[in-house]
Write a protein that holds these residues in place. Structure first.
Motif, PDB file in Angstrom:
ATOM      1  N   LEU A  85      -2.109   6.605  -6.830  1.00  0.00           N
ATOM      2  CA  LEU A  85      -0.641   6.744  -6.346  1.00  0.00           C
ATOM      3  C   LEU A  85      -0.447   5.574  -5.569  1.00  0.00           C
ATOM      4  CD1 LEU A  85      -0.658  10.488  -5.045  1.00  0.00           C
ATOM      5  CD2 LEU A  85      -0.176   9.826  -7.147  1.00  0.00           C
ATOM      6  N   ARG A  88       3.988   0.690  -4.021  1.00  0.00           N
ATOM      7  CA  ARG A  88       5.035  -0.312  -4.972  1.00  0.00           C
ATOM      8  C   ARG A  88       5.296  -0.027  -6.334  1.00  0.00           C
ATOM      9  NH1 ARG A  88       2.612  -5.418  -4.406  1.00  0.00           N
ATOM     10  NH2 ARG A  88       4.545  -6.446  -4.672  1.00  0.00           N
ATOM     11  N   LEU A  94      -2.962  -6.479  -1.323  1.00  0.00           N
ATOM     12  CA  LEU A  94      -3.075  -7.850  -0.951  1.00  0.00           C
ATOM     13  C   LEU A  94      -3.722  -8.868  -2.063  1.00  0.00           C
ATOM     14  CD1 LEU A  94      -4.589  -7.039   2.608  1.00  0.00           C
ATOM     15  CD2 LEU A  94      -2.462  -8.106   2.264  1.00  0.00           C
ATOM     16  N   GLY A 109      -1.869 -14.714   0.410  1.00  0.00           N
ATOM     17  CA  GLY A 109      -2.513 -16.040   0.864  1.00  0.00           C
ATOM     18  C   GLY A 109      -3.336 -16.549  -0.332  1.00  0.00           C
ATOM     19  N   PHE A 114     -15.386 -15.204  -5.137  1.00  0.00           N
ATOM     20  CA  PHE A 114     -16.870 -15.688  -5.042  1.00  0.00           C
ATOM     21  C   PHE A 114     -17.496 -14.241  -4.242  1.00  0.00           C
ATOM     22  CE2 PHE A 114     -17.019 -16.234  -0.135  1.00  0.00           C
ATOM     23  CZ  PHE A 114     -15.749 -15.919   0.244  1.00  0.00           C
ATOM     24  N   SER A 277       5.068   5.316  -6.278  1.00  0.00           N
ATOM     25  CA  SER A 277       4.918   6.806  -5.699  1.00  0.00           C
ATOM     26  C   SER A 277       4.259   6.870  -4.578  1.00  0.00           C
ATOM     27  CB  SER A 277       3.586   7.373  -6.653  1.00  0.00           C
ATOM     28  OG  SER A 277       4.113   7.583  -7.900  1.00  0.00           O
ATOM     29  N   VAL A 279       2.905   7.769  -0.911  1.00  0.00           N
ATOM     30  CA  VAL A 279       2.835   9.214  -0.424  1.00  0.00           C
ATOM     31  C   VAL A 279       3.395   9.313   0.791  1.00  0.00           C
ATOM     32  CG1 VAL A 279       0.722  10.295   0.783  1.00  0.00           C
ATOM     33  CG2 VAL A 279       0.682   8.850  -1.550  1.00  0.00           C
ATOM     34  N   THR A 307      -7.079   4.327   0.271  1.00  0.00           N
ATOM     35  CA  THR A 307      -7.157   2.892   0.266  1.00  0.00           C
ATOM     36  C   THR A 307      -6.285   2.335   1.140  1.00  0.00           C
ATOM     37  OG1 THR A 307      -6.143   2.219  -1.825  1.00  0.00           O
ATOM     38  CG2 THR A 307      -8.546   3.046  -1.751  1.00  0.00           C
ATOM     39  N   ARG A 364      -2.191 -22.655   7.524  1.00  0.00           N
ATOM     40  CA  ARG A 364      -3.076 -23.198   6.276  1.00  0.00           C
ATOM     41  C   ARG A 364      -1.912 -23.539   5.280  1.00  0.00           C
ATOM     42  NH1 ARG A 364      -7.843 -19.490   3.642  1.00  0.00           N
ATOM     43  NH2 ARG A 364      -6.038 -17.969   3.777  1.00  0.00           N
ATOM     44  N   GLU A 386       1.009 -20.543   5.318  1.00  0.00           N
ATOM     45  CA  GLU A 386       0.758 -19.306   5.868  1.00  0.00           C
ATOM     46  C   GLU A 386       0.951 -19.176   7.565  1.00  0.00           C
ATOM     47  OE1 GLU A 386      -3.149 -17.690   4.398  1.00  0.00           O
ATOM     48  OE2 GLU A 386      -2.973 -19.650   3.366  1.00  0.00           O
ATOM     49  N   ILE A 469     -12.505  -7.433   5.164  1.00  0.00           N
ATOM     50  CA  ILE A 469     -13.602  -7.830   4.109  1.00  0.00           C
ATOM     51  C   ILE A 469     -12.714  -8.316   2.992  1.00  0.00           C
ATOM     52  CG2 ILE A 469     -15.055  -5.921   4.309  1.00  0.00           C
ATOM     53  CD1 ILE A 469     -13.531  -4.185   2.592  1.00  0.00           C
ATOM     54  N   ASN A 470     -13.380  -9.103   2.194  1.00  0.00           N
ATOM     55  CA  ASN A 470     -12.707  -9.671   0.855  1.00  0.00           C
ATOM     56  C   ASN A 470     -12.778  -8.830  -0.243  1.00  0.00           C
ATOM     57  OD1 ASN A 470     -11.722 -12.055   1.811  1.00  0.00           O
ATOM     58  ND2 ASN A 470     -13.676 -13.088   1.573  1.00  0.00           N
ATOM     59  N   ASP A 472     -14.448  -8.664  -3.037  1.00  0.00           N
ATOM     60  CA  ASP A 472     -15.459  -8.439  -3.660  1.00  0.00           C
ATOM     61  C   ASP A 472     -16.273  -7.355  -2.911  1.00  0.00           C
ATOM     62  OD1 ASP A 472     -15.743 -10.410  -1.409  1.00  0.00           O
ATOM     63  OD2 ASP A 472     -18.081 -10.535  -1.933  1.00  0.00           O
ATOM     64  N   CYS A 474     -14.635  -4.941  -1.482  1.00  0.00           N
ATOM     65  CA  CYS A 474     -13.908  -3.783  -1.952  1.00  0.00           C
ATOM     66  C   CYS A 474     -14.385  -3.247  -3.047  1.00  0.00           C
ATOM     67  CB  CYS A 474     -12.274  -4.158  -2.031  1.00  0.00           C
ATOM     68  SG  CYS A 474     -11.581  -4.640  -0.681  1.00  0.00           S
TER      69      CYS A 474
HETATM   70  C1  LIG Z   1      -4.709 -14.571   3.604  1.00  0.00           C
HETATM   71  C2  LIG Z   1      -5.645 -13.780   2.789  1.00  0.00           C
HETATM   72  C3  LIG Z   1      -6.504 -14.236   2.137  1.00  0.00           C
HETATM   73  C4  LIG Z   1      -7.463 -13.833   1.381  1.00  0.00           C
HETATM   74  N1  LIG Z   1      -8.583 -14.512   0.752  1.00  0.00           N
HETATM   75  C5  LIG Z   1      -9.270 -13.640   0.130  1.00  0.00           C
HETATM   76  C6  LIG Z   1     -10.190 -14.648  -1.038  1.00  0.00           C
HETATM   77  O1  LIG Z   1     -10.181 -15.789  -0.982  1.00  0.00           O
HETATM   78  N2  LIG Z   1     -11.081 -13.633  -1.686  1.00  0.00           N
HETATM   79  C7  LIG Z   1     -11.243 -12.520  -1.758  1.00  0.00           C
HETATM   80  O2  LIG Z   1     -11.931 -11.993  -2.540  1.00  0.00           O
HETATM   81  N3  LIG Z   1     -10.504 -11.749  -0.887  1.00  0.00           N
HETATM   82  C8  LIG Z   1      -9.257 -12.405  -0.028  1.00  0.00           C
HETATM   83  N4  LIG Z   1      -8.744 -11.527   0.891  1.00  0.00           N
HETATM   84  C9  LIG Z   1      -8.976 -10.193   0.919  1.00  0.00           C
HETATM   85  C10 LIG Z   1      -8.265  -9.423  -0.198  1.00  0.00           C
HETATM   86  O3  LIG Z   1      -7.137  -9.667  -0.217  1.00  0.00           O
HETATM   87  C11 LIG Z   1      -8.628  -7.925   0.361  1.00  0.00           C
HETATM   88  O4  LIG Z   1      -9.842  -7.641   0.669  1.00  0.00           O
HETATM   89  C12 LIG Z   1      -8.128  -6.871  -0.743  1.00  0.00           C
HETATM   90  O5  LIG Z   1      -6.843  -7.211  -1.491  1.00  0.00           O
HETATM   91  C13 LIG Z   1      -7.918  -5.495  -0.156  1.00  0.00           C
HETATM   92  O6  LIG Z   1      -7.804  -4.439  -1.165  1.00  0.00           O
HETATM   93  P1  LIG Z   1      -7.338  -3.020  -0.624  1.00  0.00           P
HETATM   94  O7  LIG Z   1      -7.236  -2.470  -2.264  1.00  0.00           O
HETATM   95  O8  LIG Z   1      -8.499  -2.459   0.113  1.00  0.00           O
HETATM   96  O9  LIG Z   1      -6.168  -3.025   0.099  1.00  0.00           O
HETATM   97  P2  LIG Z   1      -4.657  -3.276  -0.218  1.00  0.00           P
HETATM   98  O10 LIG Z   1      -4.685  -4.284  -1.033  1.00  0.00           O
HETATM   99  O11 LIG Z   1      -3.786  -3.445   1.239  1.00  0.00           O
HETATM  100  O12 LIG Z   1      -4.156  -2.091  -1.012  1.00  0.00           O
HETATM  101  C14 LIG Z   1      -3.543  -1.031  -0.321  1.00  0.00           C
HETATM  102  C15 LIG Z   1      -2.358  -0.392  -1.373  1.00  0.00           C
HETATM  103  O13 LIG Z   1      -1.839   0.868  -0.835  1.00  0.00           O
HETATM  104  C16 LIG Z   1      -0.514   0.571  -0.723  1.00  0.00           C
HETATM  105  N5  LIG Z   1      -0.090   1.666  -0.117  1.00  0.00           N
HETATM  106  C17 LIG Z   1       0.576   1.561   1.165  1.00  0.00           C
HETATM  107  N6  LIG Z   1       1.166   2.586   1.722  1.00  0.00           N
HETATM  108  C18 LIG Z   1       1.287   3.414   0.768  1.00  0.00           C
HETATM  109  C19 LIG Z   1       1.532   4.867   0.537  1.00  0.00           C
HETATM  110  N7  LIG Z   1       2.208   5.361   1.556  1.00  0.00           N
HETATM  111  N8  LIG Z   1       1.582   5.370  -0.418  1.00  0.00           N
HETATM  112  C20 LIG Z   1       1.014   4.967  -1.567  1.00  0.00           C
HETATM  113  N9  LIG Z   1       0.402   3.829  -1.646  1.00  0.00           N
HETATM  114  C21 LIG Z   1       0.580   2.899  -0.282  1.00  0.00           C
HETATM  115  C22 LIG Z   1      -0.274  -0.611  -0.783  1.00  0.00           C
HETATM  116  O14 LIG Z   1       1.105  -1.029  -1.511  1.00  0.00           O
HETATM  117  C23 LIG Z   1      -1.381  -1.357  -1.634  1.00  0.00           C
HETATM  118  O15 LIG Z   1      -1.069  -1.549  -2.832  1.00  0.00           O
HETATM  119  C24 LIG Z   1      -7.780 -12.121   1.498  1.00  0.00           C
HETATM  120  C25 LIG Z   1      -6.787 -11.529   2.295  1.00  0.00           C
HETATM  121  C26 LIG Z   1      -5.786 -12.339   3.122  1.00  0.00           C
HETATM  122  C27 LIG Z   1      -4.809 -11.357   3.851  1.00  0.00           C
END
Ligand SMILES: Cc1cc2nc3c(=O)[nH]c(=O)nc-3n(C[C@H](O)[C@H](O)[C@H](O)COP(=O)(O)OP(=O)(O)OC[C@H]3O[C@@H](n4cnc5c(N)ncnc54)[C@H](O)[C@@H]3O)c2cc1C
Length: 488
Positions: A85, A88, A94, A109, A114, A277, A279, A307, A364, A386, A469-470, A472, A474
């Protein structure tokens, strides 16, 4: 942004604990053994419960909240009884990219692929199929109008002579060398000495964290490779060396920006991915979970994985443990304001520029064309600036037009951009950008995770687990959780 606003913002930043409660800071300490045992207990009873259901021939339904890389890569490892679910209209979170008028930006960003975990990296690269290539990092630091190779300590000879001397002298004659650091600032003085710390490491970290490095803990330092002394000495007299070798070469999608990796995992999902959708409520229903989305649609699952940012989860989960709420209120996070500009011309041959100078609003700049030529239309280039911000610090409250103008002025000051070449402009904001590792982070995050684990709800991902965490990592954690859900 007018300078007066910036000054006001900086003045207030020191006072405002934006995005967290007012609870007093506790001393930093590692998780106690009893807490780990409690989490283990929760995991074991979860495995036993699933095994019992499977023996009874029950089909295990799994709900995943959030369609970022954590949610989608987890769903890709599960069978058809899984449902994602996502709030967006598109998946990505992210890792999401904005593709508009021929320009592609990784909106949160710049993202590079890697990993220290070769198995995970190979999986991510293989999942992209043909849509991936390798690039070499070409990062620089903007120091007093000159470009210094990244990381700073590997290119001291590019500094003005007096600065080079101060850095190498501070590195060798270091009164902090034998101290036991308790904060990021103290760690920097011990590791690099006063010159490198005061000229680069501390001002840069103050900017990116929007916080005093003396109030940041040591959680982050394990990610910063310590340079061999030989490299720092060589760098000061101009013998070339490279630092941060683990990310010198990185992978990146040829087409579609970094978000392409999330779509590539999505193709492997056998269950359903429901976008648009959001939540709105989570609650226990017998031994399972009931999840309500907008339009009052109700779904039930045997197992639930969240997540979504944990602060969001707690707002839609009325019966969440009280201690989880209290711990979350003490966890600080930063938001991001990113300015995306598309320009006519050739651009610069860098991946990113780091800017410690407090007079420049962004910390940056990155250049998507260097990640993939397909990120820009022919004859164009682009840049993303940024800015780390917090609600209440004045910067977050500044409107998009003011932010845009301030960024363009600073880019012109640096001689990087002529405003007449700008063909595309956009400002994007992310409420959840960086979890901040304050001195009491470990204590609070442990209470948060363990109290939620005891309810049986699984947390996965950057802001769900509140861990810097990045992508990878995740994926690595998604694979581990999928194994538990599949194998029991
Ligand atoms: C500036 C920046 C640079 C980065 N650079 C790197 C990089 O070079 N290499 C790398 O590997 N990683 C990088 N990262 C990290 C990477 O972006 C994250 O680790 C990863 O995207 C996190 O994924 P996630 O699924 O855990 O969380 P998120 O991507 O935050 O996913 C959570 C999801 O939940 C959804 N959501 C929120 N609320 C609700 C709700 N109520 N109902 C349903 N859905 C909802 C959101 O819309 C989102 O899609 C960077 C991050 C940032 C901020």
């Amino acid at each position: 942004m007018p300078d007066a606003l910036l000054v006001e913002a900086a003045r207030r930043t020191g006072k405002i604990h934006a995005r967290r409660g007012n609870a007093a800071h506790a001393l930093h300490r590692r998780a106690g053994g009893h807490q780990s045992r409690r989490a283990d207990g929760a995991r074991i009873s979860f495995r036993v419960a699933i095994a019992r259901r499977r023996r009874a021939g029950e089909r295990l339904t799994i709900g995943i909240l959030g369609g970022g890389i954590s949610g989608i890569s987890l769903a890709a490892q599960l069978d058809e009884n899984v449902e994602v679910l996502e709030k967006r209209a598109r998946i990505g979170g992210l890792c999401g990219s904005i593709i508009d008028q021929g320009f592609t930006f990784d909106a949160a960003g710049p993202h590079i692929m890697f990993s220290k975990n070769k198995e995970v990296l190979n999986l991510m690269v293989a999942t992209l199929g043909d849509n991936v290539h390798q690039r070499r990092r070409e990062n620089k630091i903007w120091f007093k109008g000159q470009l210094v190779k990244y990381p700073f300590e590997n290119d001291l000879a590019s500094l003005p002579k007096e600065d080079n001397f101060a850095c190498i002298y501070g590195y060798i004659v270091n009164p902090h060398a034998d101290e036991a650091p308790a904060s990021l600032a103290q760690w920097s003085y011990k590791t690099f000495g006063e010159g490198i710390s005061d000229k680069y490491f501390i001002p840069y970290n103050r900017k990116i964290w929007n916080y005093d490095p003396a109030k940041l803990g040591l959680e982050f330092v394990s990610r910063i490779p310590k340079p061999p002394m030989e490299d720092v000495l060589k760098s000061s007299i101009g013998i070339p060396t490279e630092g941060y070798l683990h990310q010198l070469y990185f992978y990146y999608p040829v087409e579609g920006g970094y978000e392409a990796i999330v779509h590539a995992f999505a193709k492997k999902v056998r269950g359903r991915i429901c976008t648009s959708s959001p939540v709105t409520e989570v609650k226990r229903s017998g031994k399972g979970w009931q999840v309500t989305t907008k339009n009052e649609e109700r779904r039930t699952y045997n197992e639930l994985v969240s997540t979504i940012p944990v602060h969001e989860l707690l707002t839609v989960w009325p019966d969440a443990p009280k201690e989880a709420r209290e711990a979350a209120s003490r966890l600080r996070y930063n938001s991001l304001i990113n300015v995306l500009l598309g320009l006519r011309g050739d651009g610069v041959p860098y991946t990113a520029l780091y800017i410690p100078d407090p007079a420049i609003v962004f910390h940056r700049l990155s250049f998507p064309k260097y990640f993939s030529e397909r990120n820009v239309p022919h004859g164009s280039w682009s840049v993303m600036a940024e800015i780390t911000a917090n609600e209440g610090d004045g910067i977050w409250e500044t409107n998009d037009d003011q932010v845009l103008e301030r960024v363009i002025v600073d880019l012109e000051k640096m001689g990087l951009v002529d405003r007449n070449d700008i063909a595309y402009r956009r400002v994007v904001r992310f409420q959840y950008g960086y979890p901040v590792y304050e001195l009491d982070y470990r204590e609070n995050v442990t209470v948060l995770r363990e109290s939620i684990a005891r309810t049986g709800l699984h947390l996965l991902g950057r802001f769900a687990q509140f861990d810097y965490i990045n992508s990878d990592v995740c994926v690595e954690r998604a694979l581990a959780l999928a194994k538990t859900l599949n194998d029991v």
